[in-house]
Design a protein around this motif. Structure first.
Motif, PDB file in Angstrom:
ATOM      1  N   ALA A  91      12.347 -37.713  17.488  1.00  0.00           N
ATOM      2  CA  ALA A  91      12.432 -38.408  18.776  1.00  0.00           C
ATOM      3  C   ALA A  91      11.394 -39.516  18.869  1.00  0.00           C
ATOM      4  CB  ALA A  91      12.243 -37.413  19.920  1.00  0.00           C
ATOM      5  N   THR A  92      10.181 -39.246  18.379  1.00  0.00           N
ATOM      6  CA  THR A  92       9.117 -40.264  18.388  1.00  0.00           C
ATOM      7  C   THR A  92       9.504 -41.447  17.513  1.00  0.00           C
ATOM      8  OG1 THR A  92       7.418 -38.570  18.749  1.00  0.00           O
ATOM      9  CG2 THR A  92       6.684 -40.681  17.888  1.00  0.00           C
ATOM     10  N   GLY A  93      10.099 -41.159  16.353  1.00  0.00           N
ATOM     11  CA  GLY A  93      10.545 -42.228  15.458  1.00  0.00           C
ATOM     12  C   GLY A  93      11.631 -43.084  16.087  1.00  0.00           C
ATOM     13  N   PHE A  94      12.574 -42.432  16.750  1.00  0.00           N
ATOM     14  CA  PHE A  94      13.645 -43.164  17.440  1.00  0.00           C
ATOM     15  C   PHE A  94      13.060 -44.074  18.507  1.00  0.00           C
ATOM     16  CE2 PHE A  94      18.094 -41.392  16.795  1.00  0.00           C
ATOM     17  CZ  PHE A  94      17.837 -40.954  15.515  1.00  0.00           C
ATOM     18  N   LEU A  95      12.176 -43.497  19.318  1.00  0.00           N
ATOM     19  CA  LEU A  95      11.586 -44.269  20.417  1.00  0.00           C
ATOM     20  C   LEU A  95      10.787 -45.444  19.874  1.00  0.00           C
ATOM     21  CD1 LEU A  95      11.194 -44.505  23.439  1.00  0.00           C
ATOM     22  CD2 LEU A  95       9.236 -42.950  23.269  1.00  0.00           C
ATOM     23  N   GLY A  96      10.046 -45.206  18.781  1.00  0.00           N
ATOM     24  CA  GLY A  96       9.262 -46.281  18.166  1.00  0.00           C
ATOM     25  C   GLY A  96      10.154 -47.400  17.656  1.00  0.00           C
ATOM     26  N   ALA A  97      11.282 -47.029  17.046  1.00  0.00           N
ATOM     27  CA  ALA A  97      12.214 -48.035  16.530  1.00  0.00           C
ATOM     28  C   ALA A  97      12.824 -48.851  17.670  1.00  0.00           C
ATOM     29  CB  ALA A  97      13.318 -47.358  15.721  1.00  0.00           C
ATOM     30  N   LEU A  98      13.157 -48.182  18.769  1.00  0.00           N
ATOM     31  CA  LEU A  98      13.734 -48.876  19.927  1.00  0.00           C
ATOM     32  C   LEU A  98      12.727 -49.818  20.570  1.00  0.00           C
ATOM     33  CD1 LEU A  98      15.662 -45.834  21.403  1.00  0.00           C
ATOM     34  CD2 LEU A  98      16.728 -48.001  20.767  1.00  0.00           C
ATOM     35  N   GLU A 120      12.016 -33.424  25.656  1.00  0.00           N
ATOM     36  CA  GLU A 120      13.057 -33.899  26.563  1.00  0.00           C
ATOM     37  C   GLU A 120      12.699 -35.260  27.154  1.00  0.00           C
ATOM     38  OE1 GLU A 120      13.166 -30.143  28.937  1.00  0.00           O
ATOM     39  OE2 GLU A 120      15.332 -30.300  28.611  1.00  0.00           O
ATOM     40  N   ASP A 121      11.413 -35.460  27.453  1.00  0.00           N
ATOM     41  CA  ASP A 121      10.967 -36.758  27.999  1.00  0.00           C
ATOM     42  C   ASP A 121      11.233 -37.890  27.009  1.00  0.00           C
ATOM     43  OD1 ASP A 121      10.118 -35.539  30.307  1.00  0.00           O
ATOM     44  OD2 ASP A 121       8.014 -35.385  29.678  1.00  0.00           O
ATOM     45  N   LYS A 122      10.938 -37.633  25.742  1.00  0.00           N
ATOM     46  CA  LYS A 122      11.164 -38.661  24.717  1.00  0.00           C
ATOM     47  C   LYS A 122      12.647 -38.954  24.558  1.00  0.00           C
ATOM     48  CE  LYS A 122       6.961 -37.813  22.026  1.00  0.00           C
ATOM     49  NZ  LYS A 122       6.381 -37.260  20.787  1.00  0.00           N
ATOM     50  N   ALA A 123      13.465 -37.917  24.646  1.00  0.00           N
ATOM     51  CA  ALA A 123      14.909 -38.114  24.544  1.00  0.00           C
ATOM     52  C   ALA A 123      15.405 -38.999  25.683  1.00  0.00           C
ATOM     53  CB  ALA A 123      15.628 -36.765  24.569  1.00  0.00           C
ATOM     54  N   ARG A 124      14.904 -38.744  26.890  1.00  0.00           N
ATOM     55  CA  ARG A 124      15.299 -39.576  28.038  1.00  0.00           C
ATOM     56  C   ARG A 124      14.854 -41.025  27.856  1.00  0.00           C
ATOM     57  NH1 ARG A 124      14.651 -34.722  31.048  1.00  0.00           N
ATOM     58  NH2 ARG A 124      12.384 -34.984  31.132  1.00  0.00           N
ATOM     59  N   GLU A 125      13.634 -41.197  27.341  1.00  0.00           N
ATOM     60  CA  GLU A 125      13.138 -42.556  27.101  1.00  0.00           C
ATOM     61  C   GLU A 125      14.009 -43.283  26.083  1.00  0.00           C
ATOM     62  OE1 GLU A 125       8.826 -43.382  26.747  1.00  0.00           O
ATOM     63  OE2 GLU A 125       8.560 -41.231  27.062  1.00  0.00           O
ATOM     64  N   CYS A 126      14.413 -42.568  25.038  1.00  0.00           N
ATOM     65  CA  CYS A 126      15.286 -43.174  24.025  1.00  0.00           C
ATOM     66  C   CYS A 126      16.605 -43.606  24.650  1.00  0.00           C
ATOM     67  CB  CYS A 126      15.564 -42.168  22.898  1.00  0.00           C
ATOM     68  SG  CYS A 126      14.169 -41.879  21.775  1.00  0.00           S
ATOM     69  N   TYR A 143      10.697 -26.297  13.572  1.00  0.00           N
ATOM     70  CA  TYR A 143      11.947 -27.014  13.851  1.00  0.00           C
ATOM     71  C   TYR A 143      11.763 -27.941  15.053  1.00  0.00           C
ATOM     72  CZ  TYR A 143      17.061 -27.549  14.009  1.00  0.00           C
ATOM     73  OH  TYR A 143      18.338 -28.045  13.965  1.00  0.00           O
ATOM     74  N   MET A 144      11.155 -27.400  16.108  1.00  0.00           N
ATOM     75  CA  MET A 144      10.901 -28.195  17.305  1.00  0.00           C
ATOM     76  C   MET A 144       9.958 -29.355  17.011  1.00  0.00           C
ATOM     77  SD  MET A 144       8.523 -28.827  19.902  1.00  0.00           S
ATOM     78  CE  MET A 144       7.407 -27.431  19.972  1.00  0.00           C
ATOM     79  N   THR A 145       8.946 -29.112  16.182  1.00  0.00           N
ATOM     80  CA  THR A 145       7.988 -30.155  15.821  1.00  0.00           C
ATOM     81  C   THR A 145       8.678 -31.286  15.067  1.00  0.00           C
ATOM     82  OG1 THR A 145       6.205 -28.526  15.679  1.00  0.00           O
ATOM     83  CG2 THR A 145       5.835 -30.632  14.599  1.00  0.00           C
ATOM     84  N   GLU A 146       9.587 -30.933  14.168  1.00  0.00           N
ATOM     85  CA  GLU A 146      10.327 -31.951  13.421  1.00  0.00           C
ATOM     86  C   GLU A 146      11.238 -32.756  14.350  1.00  0.00           C
ATOM     87  OE1 GLU A 146      11.084 -34.372  10.475  1.00  0.00           O
ATOM     88  OE2 GLU A 146       9.701 -32.679  10.282  1.00  0.00           O
ATOM     89  N   LEU A 147      11.822 -32.077  15.341  1.00  0.00           N
ATOM     90  CA  LEU A 147      12.631 -32.787  16.328  1.00  0.00           C
ATOM     91  C   LEU A 147      11.777 -33.772  17.120  1.00  0.00           C
ATOM     92  CD1 LEU A 147      15.049 -30.133  17.902  1.00  0.00           C
ATOM     93  CD2 LEU A 147      15.633 -32.077  16.461  1.00  0.00           C
ATOM     94  N   LEU A 187      15.873 -42.904   9.694  1.00  0.00           N
ATOM     95  CA  LEU A 187      15.234 -41.811  10.428  1.00  0.00           C
ATOM     96  C   LEU A 187      16.133 -40.579  10.491  1.00  0.00           C
ATOM     97  CD1 LEU A 187      13.600 -43.759  13.407  1.00  0.00           C
ATOM     98  CD2 LEU A 187      12.383 -42.349  11.735  1.00  0.00           C
ATOM     99  N   VAL A 188      17.415 -40.800  10.751  1.00  0.00           N
ATOM    100  CA  VAL A 188      18.357 -39.682  10.851  1.00  0.00           C
ATOM    101  C   VAL A 188      18.448 -38.944   9.515  1.00  0.00           C
ATOM    102  CG1 VAL A 188      20.790 -39.058  11.119  1.00  0.00           C
ATOM    103  CG2 VAL A 188      19.730 -40.657  12.720  1.00  0.00           C
ATOM    104  N   THR A 189      18.564 -39.690   8.434  1.00  0.00           N
ATOM    105  CA  THR A 189      18.671 -39.077   7.099  1.00  0.00           C
ATOM    106  C   THR A 189      17.439 -38.250   6.768  1.00  0.00           C
ATOM    107  OG1 THR A 189      20.057 -40.904   6.300  1.00  0.00           O
ATOM    108  CG2 THR A 189      18.973 -39.535   4.637  1.00  0.00           C
ATOM    109  N   GLN A 190      16.249 -38.824   6.983  1.00  0.00           N
ATOM    110  CA  GLN A 190      15.008 -38.119   6.674  1.00  0.00           C
ATOM    111  C   GLN A 190      14.834 -36.879   7.548  1.00  0.00           C
ATOM    112  OE1 GLN A 190      12.048 -41.181   7.168  1.00  0.00           O
ATOM    113  NE2 GLN A 190      12.333 -41.991   5.105  1.00  0.00           N
ATOM    114  N   ALA A 191      15.079 -37.049   8.855  1.00  0.00           N
ATOM    115  CA  ALA A 191      14.878 -35.942   9.786  1.00  0.00           C
ATOM    116  C   ALA A 191      15.837 -34.792   9.496  1.00  0.00           C
ATOM    117  CB  ALA A 191      15.050 -36.430  11.225  1.00  0.00           C
ATOM    118  N   LEU A 192      17.100 -35.099   9.242  1.00  0.00           N
ATOM    119  CA  LEU A 192      18.071 -34.044   8.979  1.00  0.00           C
ATOM    120  C   LEU A 192      17.748 -33.310   7.681  1.00  0.00           C
ATOM    121  CD1 LEU A 192      21.460 -35.641  10.094  1.00  0.00           C
ATOM    122  CD2 LEU A 192      20.008 -34.022  11.330  1.00  0.00           C
TER     123      LEU A 192
END
Length: 234
Positions: free
Chosen positions: A155-162, A13-19, A147-151, A189-194
């Protein structure tokens, strides 16, 4: 184990907020320069839409995972209980040979030994079944954790890209290029993660399908009419 799982959700959740904060900061920065950017905004807006769409998918997946957090913890707890509170006590009921059995003769002795044998066999079967139930529950919990680990990776990938794009601090000239690169990175990232999440979901579904095997555990010839083989009946 529960503590690690809980902390994993908190970090998610913290990473999602940061994103979300990084994206909003980027949008505000772009809006501050929108008049200077002029025609470039025609290319920037669609790229931002790609990033926004990716973030919305991430947030939706995380929201669903968090909502199902406590049931997963319960699965972990119940899995261990089947070992600690069911299997171990039952195994402790096993009848050992004694001097009484060696010295006891006659029809009562023979019947007693037959009952002891059938009860020991039932205990062994029950212990095996308890282990199977525990393993099944843990498998379900394990796939939820995967599943949670992949999420979390998503989230880490999104934050890194931002962070790499750093649009909130980009120059007017750099903004269009930063937004374009970010949109490309987020799309990948979205394609790979999904794809990865779909794979985990399939394994999860396979584990759930084994509920049929779990139901079959209730049928056992060692338990006549579904009951414990009593030494005395009537």
């Amino acid at each position: 184990m529960k503590g690690l799982f809980d902390r994993g959700f908190e970090g998610l959740e913290d990473k999602a907020r940061e994103c979300g904060d990084k994206f909003n900061a980027a949008v505000h920065h772009i809006n501050d320069w929108r008049f200077v950017l002029g025609p470039a905004m025609l290319a920037i807006r669609p790229a931002l839409d790609i990033v926004r769409d990716g973030l919305e998918k991430l947030f939706k997946l995380i929201r669903t995972a968090v909502e199902h957090h406590f049931p997963v913890v319960s699965l972990i707890v119940q899995s261990f209980r089947w070992i600690e509170d069911v299997q171990r006590p039952v195994v402790g009921l096993t009848h050992d040979a004694s001097d009484l059995v060696d010295n006891w003769t006659g029809e009562a002795s023979a019947k007693y030994q037959r009952k002891i044998t059938s009860q020991n066999e039932a205990i062994a079967v029950f212990a095996t079944k308890a282990d199977s139930v525990s393993k099944w529950l843990m498998d379900i919990a394990k796939y939820n954790i995967e599943y949670m680990t992949e999420l979390a990776k998503m989230a880490t990938g999104f934050l890194g890209a931002l962070v790499t794009a750093a649009i909130e601090g980009a120059t007017v000239i750099g903004i269009p290029f930063a937004v374009k690169d970010l949109a490309g990175a987020i799309g990948t990232l979205v394609t790979q993660a999904l794809d990865n999440l779909v794979g985990i979901a399939k394994r999860f579904a396979e584990a759930l399908s084994k509920v049929r095997d779990l139901m079959s555990l209730t049928a056992e010839p060692k338990f006549p009419n579904g009951n414990w083989p009593q030494a005395v009946s009537g």
